[in-house]
Design an enzyme around this catalytic site. Structure first.
Site, mmCIF file in Angstrom:
data_model
loop_
_atom_site.group_PDB
_atom_site.id
_atom_site.type_symbol
_atom_site.label_atom_id
_atom_site.label_comp_id
_atom_site.label_asym_id
_atom_site.label_seq_id
_atom_site.Cartn_x
_atom_site.Cartn_y
_atom_site.Cartn_z
ATOM 1 N N ILE A 153 38.102 31.374 -26.600
ATOM 2 C CA ILE A 153 37.288 32.356 -25.877
ATOM 3 C C ILE A 153 37.968 32.751 -24.579
ATOM 4 O O ILE A 153 37.995 33.928 -24.212
ATOM 5 C CB ILE A 153 35.872 31.797 -25.634
ATOM 6 C CG1 ILE A 153 35.108 31.738 -26.964
ATOM 7 C CG2 ILE A 153 35.104 32.656 -24.626
ATOM 8 C CD1 ILE A 153 33.728 31.109 -26.865
ATOM 9 N N VAL A 231 29.764 31.879 -18.876
ATOM 10 C CA VAL A 231 29.493 32.172 -20.288
ATOM 11 C C VAL A 231 29.734 30.913 -21.119
ATOM 12 O O VAL A 231 29.931 30.986 -22.321
ATOM 13 C CB VAL A 231 30.361 33.342 -20.807
ATOM 14 C CG1 VAL A 231 29.954 34.645 -20.145
ATOM 15 C CG2 VAL A 231 31.851 33.067 -20.597
ATOM 16 N N ARG A 233 28.098 26.925 -20.799
ATOM 17 C CA ARG A 233 26.792 26.323 -20.998
ATOM 18 C C ARG A 233 26.152 26.173 -19.629
ATOM 19 O O ARG A 233 26.834 25.947 -18.625
ATOM 20 C CB ARG A 233 26.893 24.951 -21.684
ATOM 21 C CG ARG A 233 27.268 25.011 -23.165
ATOM 22 C CD ARG A 233 26.143 25.597 -24.004
ATOM 23 N NE ARG A 233 26.420 25.518 -25.430
ATOM 24 C CZ ARG A 233 26.997 26.468 -26.137
ATOM 25 N NH1 ARG A 233 27.405 27.584 -25.529
ATOM 26 N NH2 ARG A 233 27.195 26.331 -27.437
ATOM 27 N N GLU A 261 17.254 26.155 -19.642
ATOM 28 C CA GLU A 261 17.338 27.311 -20.532
ATOM 29 C C GLU A 261 16.398 27.104 -21.712
ATOM 30 O O GLU A 261 16.423 26.016 -22.314
ATOM 31 C CB GLU A 261 18.775 27.471 -21.027
ATOM 32 C CG GLU A 261 19.007 28.723 -21.845
ATOM 33 C CD GLU A 261 20.462 28.896 -22.254
ATOM 34 O OE1 GLU A 261 20.725 28.952 -23.478
ATOM 35 O OE2 GLU A 261 21.327 28.966 -21.360
ATOM 36 N N HIS A 280 21.568 34.333 -22.683
ATOM 37 C CA HIS A 280 22.426 33.621 -23.634
ATOM 38 C C HIS A 280 22.681 34.455 -24.895
ATOM 39 O O HIS A 280 22.337 34.063 -26.012
ATOM 40 C CB HIS A 280 21.826 32.260 -24.018
ATOM 41 C CG HIS A 280 22.848 31.306 -24.574
ATOM 42 N ND1 HIS A 280 22.683 29.942 -24.568
ATOM 43 C CD2 HIS A 280 24.063 31.523 -25.155
ATOM 44 C CE1 HIS A 280 23.735 29.360 -25.129
ATOM 45 N NE2 HIS A 280 24.585 30.310 -25.498
#
Length: 317
Positions: A153, A231, A233, A261, A280
């Site tokens: 990523i 981006v 956790r 979250e 998210h």
């Protein structure tokens, strides 16, 4: 009787390329996290974890999956299934969804950076109030960007940064190495790198080493006016420490993930100055389902043929 069940969160008839049951001997069971299991978990040999259903749902059947050989997530991170791995027998392969989320997550990362720097939330609010909020706003061009977490990523994020004429892109991973684009620093180098970065992107997995990585000391080393983008956790960032910095106005933040979250109503992070929050959705785009289906078809085909699987993160002991 030999166990042959494959548990899928997507109906098998919607996944092109799965091995045919009469040829492979596999039986497909659809389970997307509902209260009732589709069959006896003891008969499952290949478990595809329901997408974005949390730890309780993801791990619920694991202790009863006495025949399971593969646990396949549809996420890049595996932190939501790790608490249940201790109940599995030795030799179970855990695979992640590398190749599924990189494009979408990197795309959202750039969207969050550009929206935050160029004042898009302020413009949206101005439009609601019919106010013309002109002026000069920061650009991404000529900024120094630090990517913390240089896996697939992180690489995809740098791919998308390339056209924006950044002054510098600095890469950080668990350990130092040389990548295709150049040097990758170790996490231990962060104290020296943070003060030079205008934008700090967190795209690292959540592990013991990265839990609260962005703590008070980390944030204090960021330069005045810098932007933190998470981006990864939520728990990679110490929320209390971030709130203190944001409320002082010293740094800004763009968060696709939060801790807690989902972020509950009334939480001070919702209204902290300079903080942009998305719910998210880094991997939740139109690109997800086709890529997830291709991954599953490929993995289950390899499993049926006793070929090596891709994306094996660990094997239980």
């Amino acid at each position: 009787m030999t166990a042959t069940d494959v548990w899928l969160p997507i109906s098998a008839d919607e996944i092109e390329g799965l091995p045919a049951p009469d040829e492979s001997g596999l039986s497909y069971r659809h389970w997307d996290g509902g209260p009732d299991f589709p069959a006896d978990p003891a008969d499952c040999v290949f478990y595809v974890v329901p997408y974005m259903k949390g730890t309780e749902v993801s791990t619920r059947p694991l202790a009863a999956m006495t025949s399971v050989q593969v646990v396949q997530t549809l996420t890049a991170g595996i932190d939501h299934v790790e608490p249940g791995l201790g109940s599995l027998r030795a030799g179970v392969r855990l695979c992640n969804a590398k190749g599924v989320h990189e494009a979408s997550t990197a795309e959202l990362t750039l969207a969050l950076i550009l929206a935050s720097l160029r004042g898009i939330p302020r413009f949206v609010e101005g439009q609601r109030q019919e106010e013309w909020r002109g002026g000069f706003y920061p650009a991404l061009a000529d900024k120094s960007v630090l990517i913390v977490g240089y896996g697939s990523i992180g690489v995809a994020i740098e791919d998308r940064l390339a056209p924006f004429e950044c002054a510098r892109v600095v890469r950080v991973a668990r350990s130092a190495r040389t990548a295709e684009r150049g040097e990758v620093h170790a996490l231990g180098d962060l104290p020296a790198l943070l003060p030079e970065a205008d934008v700090v992107i967190l795209s690292t997995p959540l592990t013991e080493a990265t839990h609260h990585l962005a703590n008070a000391g980390f944030l204090a080393r960021m330069k005045d006016g810098a932007l933190l983008v998470n981006v990864a956790r939520g728990p990679v960032v110490d929320t209390k420490a971030l709130l203190a910095e944001a409320e002082s106005g010293r740094i800004a933040a763009a968060l696709d993930v939060t801790d807690p979250e989902p972020l509950p109503a009334g939480h001070p992070l919702w209204h902290a100055p300079g903080v942009l929050i998305s719910p998210h959705v880094g991997g939740s785009s139109s690109a997800f389902l086709p890529r997830a289906k291709r991954l599953l078809a490929g993995q289950i085909t390899r499993f049926a043929a006793a070929e090596p699987l891709r994306n094996v993160v660990l094997t239980t002991r």
